[in-house]
Write a protein that holds these residues in place. Structure first.
Motif, PDB file in Angstrom:
ATOM      1  N   ASN A 156      -0.358  -9.549  12.120  1.00 11.42           N
ATOM      2  CA  ASN A 156      -1.309 -10.651  11.998  1.00 11.42           C
ATOM      3  C   ASN A 156      -2.732 -10.082  12.011  1.00 11.42           C
ATOM      4  O   ASN A 156      -2.929  -8.868  12.178  1.00 11.42           O
ATOM      5  N   ALA A 157      -3.733 -10.944  11.868  1.00  9.91           N
ATOM      6  CA  ALA A 157      -5.118 -10.468  11.746  1.00  9.91           C
ATOM      7  C   ALA A 157      -5.571  -9.694  12.984  1.00  9.91           C
ATOM      8  O   ALA A 157      -6.260  -8.672  12.867  1.00  9.91           O
ATOM      9  N   ALA A 158      -5.213 -10.161  14.175  1.00 11.69           N
ATOM     10  CA  ALA A 158      -5.622  -9.471  15.403  1.00 11.69           C
ATOM     11  C   ALA A 158      -5.002  -8.083  15.486  1.00 11.69           C
ATOM     12  O   ALA A 158      -5.651  -7.115  15.915  1.00 11.69           O
ATOM     13  N   GLU A 159      -3.738  -7.949  15.072  1.00  7.20           N
ATOM     14  CA  GLU A 159      -3.073  -6.648  15.095  1.00  7.20           C
ATOM     15  C   GLU A 159      -3.680  -5.705  14.060  1.00  7.20           C
ATOM     16  O   GLU A 159      -3.823  -4.497  14.311  1.00  7.20           O
ATOM     17  N   VAL A 160      -4.039  -6.247  12.915  1.00 10.54           N
ATOM     18  CA  VAL A 160      -4.711  -5.420  11.902  1.00 10.54           C
ATOM     19  C   VAL A 160      -6.054  -4.927  12.434  1.00 10.54           C
ATOM     20  O   VAL A 160      -6.428  -3.764  12.250  1.00 10.54           O
ATOM     21  N   GLU A 161      -6.778  -5.794  13.116  1.00 11.65           N
ATOM     22  CA  GLU A 161      -8.072  -5.397  13.679  1.00 11.65           C
ATOM     23  C   GLU A 161      -7.910  -4.246  14.674  1.00 11.65           C
ATOM     24  O   GLU A 161      -8.681  -3.285  14.663  1.00 11.65           O
ATOM     25  N   ARG A 162      -6.871  -4.318  15.522  1.00  9.96           N
ATOM     26  CA  ARG A 162      -6.632  -3.227  16.485  1.00  9.96           C
ATOM     27  C   ARG A 162      -6.240  -1.943  15.759  1.00  9.96           C
ATOM     28  O   ARG A 162      -6.669  -0.851  16.133  1.00  9.96           O
ATOM     29  N   ALA A 163      -5.431  -2.068  14.714  1.00  5.16           N
ATOM     30  CA  ALA A 163      -5.016  -0.875  13.965  1.00  5.16           C
ATOM     31  C   ALA A 163      -6.207  -0.218  13.267  1.00  5.16           C
ATOM     32  O   ALA A 163      -6.310   1.018  13.232  1.00  5.16           O
ATOM     33  N   THR A 243     -10.382   1.295   4.183  1.00  5.43           N
ATOM     34  CA  THR A 243      -9.842   0.188   3.384  1.00  5.43           C
ATOM     35  C   THR A 243      -8.373   0.040   3.761  1.00  5.43           C
ATOM     36  O   THR A 243      -7.789   0.943   4.382  1.00  5.43           O
ATOM     37  N   TYR A 244      -7.764  -1.079   3.420  1.00  2.00           N
ATOM     38  CA  TYR A 244      -6.353  -1.246   3.766  1.00  2.00           C
ATOM     39  C   TYR A 244      -5.644  -2.152   2.772  1.00  2.00           C
ATOM     40  O   TYR A 244      -6.274  -2.927   2.033  1.00  2.00           O
ATOM     41  N   GLN A 245      -4.318  -2.043   2.774  1.00  3.98           N
ATOM     42  CA  GLN A 245      -3.461  -2.853   1.924  1.00  3.98           C
ATOM     43  C   GLN A 245      -2.054  -2.825   2.526  1.00  3.98           C
ATOM     44  O   GLN A 245      -1.796  -2.103   3.496  1.00  3.98           O
ATOM     45  N   GLU A 246      -1.173  -3.585   1.925  1.00  6.21           N
ATOM     46  CA  GLU A 246       0.215  -3.546   2.390  1.00  6.21           C
ATOM     47  C   GLU A 246       0.919  -2.352   1.778  1.00  6.21           C
ATOM     48  O   GLU A 246       0.837  -2.109   0.566  1.00  6.21           O
ATOM     49  N   GLY A 247       1.603  -1.580   2.627  1.00  4.38           N
ATOM     50  CA  GLY A 247       2.320  -0.406   2.168  1.00  4.38           C
ATOM     51  C   GLY A 247       3.822  -0.640   2.092  1.00  4.38           C
ATOM     52  O   GLY A 247       4.282  -1.788   2.003  1.00  4.38           O
ATOM     53  N   GLU A 248       4.581   0.445   2.144  1.00  7.32           N
ATOM     54  CA  GLU A 248       6.042   0.353   2.049  1.00  7.32           C
ATOM     55  C   GLU A 248       6.623  -0.348   3.271  1.00  7.32           C
ATOM     56  O   GLU A 248       6.128  -0.193   4.391  1.00  7.32           O
ATOM     57  N   ARG A 249       7.655  -1.116   3.034  1.00  4.70           N
ATOM     58  CA  ARG A 249       8.389  -1.838   4.076  1.00  4.70           C
ATOM     59  C   ARG A 249       7.457  -2.712   4.925  1.00  4.70           C
ATOM     60  O   ARG A 249       7.627  -2.841   6.126  1.00  4.70           O
ATOM     61  N   GLY A 250       6.454  -3.295   4.273  1.00  4.79           N
ATOM     62  CA  GLY A 250       5.562  -4.215   4.960  1.00  4.79           C
ATOM     63  C   GLY A 250       4.573  -3.568   5.900  1.00  4.79           C
ATOM     64  O   GLY A 250       3.930  -4.261   6.709  1.00  4.79           O
ATOM     65  N   ALA A 251       4.402  -2.236   5.816  1.00  6.05           N
ATOM     66  CA  ALA A 251       3.483  -1.531   6.716  1.00  6.05           C
ATOM     67  C   ALA A 251       2.029  -1.830   6.360  1.00  6.05           C
ATOM     68  O   ALA A 251       1.712  -2.209   5.227  1.00  6.05           O
ATOM     69  N   LEU A 252       1.162  -1.683   7.336  1.00  7.06           N
ATOM     70  CA  LEU A 252      -0.286  -1.715   7.084  1.00  7.06           C
ATOM     71  C   LEU A 252      -0.703  -0.311   6.694  1.00  7.06           C
ATOM     72  O   LEU A 252      -0.593   0.621   7.494  1.00  7.06           O
ATOM     73  N   GLN A 253      -1.182  -0.131   5.472  1.00 11.70           N
ATOM     74  CA  GLN A 253      -1.611   1.190   4.999  1.00 11.70           C
ATOM     75  C   GLN A 253      -3.130   1.251   4.990  1.00 11.70           C
ATOM     76  O   GLN A 253      -3.783   0.499   4.278  1.00 11.70           O
ATOM     77  N   VAL A 254      -3.672   2.154   5.782  1.00 12.62           N
ATOM     78  CA  VAL A 254      -5.120   2.309   5.928  1.00 12.62           C
ATOM     79  C   VAL A 254      -5.549   3.607   5.251  1.00 12.62           C
ATOM     80  O   VAL A 254      -4.966   4.672   5.506  1.00 12.62           O
ATOM     81  N   THR A 255      -6.567   3.512   4.396  1.00 14.46           N
ATOM     82  CA  THR A 255      -7.131   4.707   3.758  1.00 14.46           C
ATOM     83  C   THR A 255      -8.522   4.961   4.314  1.00 14.46           C
ATOM     84  O   THR A 255      -9.360   4.052   4.346  1.00 14.46           O
ATOM     85  N   ALA A 256      -8.752   6.176   4.758  1.00 15.29           N
ATOM     86  CA  ALA A 256     -10.062   6.588   5.270  1.00 15.29           C
ATOM     87  C   ALA A 256     -10.663   7.598   4.304  1.00 15.29           C
ATOM     88  O   ALA A 256      -9.998   8.546   3.889  1.00 15.29           O
TER      89      ALA A 256
END
Length: 364
Positions: A156-163, A243-256
């Motif tokens: 969810n949005a809060a979990e993405v913010e922590r990640a 930046t971020y997007q949805e990755g494999e198997r529903g993962a949050l994929q973050v690019t730095a």
């Protein structure tokens, strides 16, 4: 009405009328004039209003006089500046040339061009970023832009913010921590990496003991050998974004994608020794996996890919440390591929192989 009597009942003396007639015949410019009925009416009303007497109405200071004083002060200051320039022109040039450019806006997308050029100036111990685009960049973690969080995949949005915050924490612990920069093992950064990711854990087990081109701690961490190199000041300049997007198997994929600028000098340098800026650009892709689908630990990520591009960091065999070239050692770097280390308008090219390649900075 008598010759010496006004319409309102006031009178003039015979002497005044004689002078008036005499000056009128002579064409005197200041001869008294018979006031009109309208003028007499205005004067009567002004005298009747409290605080609006004729004398008070005429007693203000003209604004023109104040403007003259202001121009006088401006002229005096301009004269003083010209005098200083004439006596010490070099100091004035240094003063304005050393002024940092206005800070650029936070980077939220890939730039379309390299940052503008700077006047060629030698860095100093007091101004180690002088003469480079990094002089106007933000310091430390402030130069890494974190986007607004929204729900992605299993988060969810809060979990993405922590990640996202933890992803930036990794960049700080791996590229800005003072102990790590001085050669310490990056324990805080390692603690954020998924302990079940075998290939990365194998790299970490050997990289610090026996660094090689394949297993080099510089692939993920910035380190300088304290016996050879000393950081100048307490500031590292940064420029980049997450930046971020949805990755494999529903993962949050973050690019730095972040560029770090490290000003360094010899470990045994005096106050006026040579300063070199080691410039490192890193591109990391991190996967915050769903623990129901991937073996991971809470609060850790898996590393999908890592690339880095470096100038003024050494061209020899891997040692586990950046080796900035000082003095005659810089000649080896001058034979390498020419690159603008501040240009972030294109992605890093060929990945890990750039680590051991000599690359000559067009501006550093």
């Amino acid at each position: 009405m008598g010759a010496g009597t006004e319409p309102d009942g006031s009178s003039r003396s015979d002497e005044e009328w004689e002078r008036f007639l005499r000056e009128s015949v002579a064409g005197a410019a200041d001869a008294p004039k018979e006031p009109s009925a309208r003028a007499r009416d205005v004067a009567r009303r002004l005298r009747a209003e409290p605080g609006r007497g004729l004398e008070g109405w005429r007693s203000y200071t003209p604004a023109r006089r104040k403007r003259r004083t202001g121009w006088y002060v401006v002229g005096l200051l301009a004269s003083l500046v010209l005098l200083v320039v004439a006596l010490a022109p070099g100091r004035i040039v240094d003063l304005f040339a050393g002024t940092d450019s206005p800070p650029p806006a936070a980077e939220t997308a890939r730039p379309t061009q390299a940052p503008p050029g700077q006047a060629a100036q030698r860095p100093t111990m007091e101004e180690p970023f002088r003469g480079s685009p990094a002089a106007s960049w933000a310091s430390g973690a402030a130069g890494i832009t974190v986007p607004e969080a929204r729900a992605v995949g299993w988060m969810n949005a809060a979990e993405v913010e922590r990640a996202l915050a933890r992803s930036r924490d990794f960049l700080v612990a791996s590229g800005l921590d003072r102990g790590v920069l001085r050669g310490a093992r990056p324990e805080e950064a390692i603690a954020l990496i998924n302990p079940h990711q075998k290939d990365v854990q194998d790299l970490l087990k050997t990289a610090f003991r026996t660094p090689s081109e394949k297993n080099d701690p510089l692939l993920l961490f910035s380190r300088f050998q304290p016996s050879r190199t000393r950081l100048v000041g307490d500031v590292v300049k940064t420029r980049g974004r997450l930046t971020y997007q949805e990755g494999e198997r529903g993962a949050l994929q973050v690019t730095a994608d972040v560029t770090f600028v490290y000003p360094v000098t010899r470990a045994d340098a005096g106050g006026d020794d040579e300063i070199v800026r080691t410039i490192v650009r890193r591109e990391l892709v991190l996967s915050w996996d769903d623990p129901d689908k991937v073996s991971t630990e809470p609060g850790t990520f898996s590393i999908v890919s890592y690339k880095y591009d470096m100038t003024n960091g050494g061209c020899g065999a891997p040692t586990g440390y950046f080796v900035p070239p000082f003095g005659t050692d810089r000649r080896a770097d001058e034979a390498g591929t020419e690159v603008d280390p501040y240009d972030r308008s294109a992605p890093i090219g060929r990945g890990e192989s750039l680590a051991g390649e000599c690359r000559r900075a067009t501006r550093s």
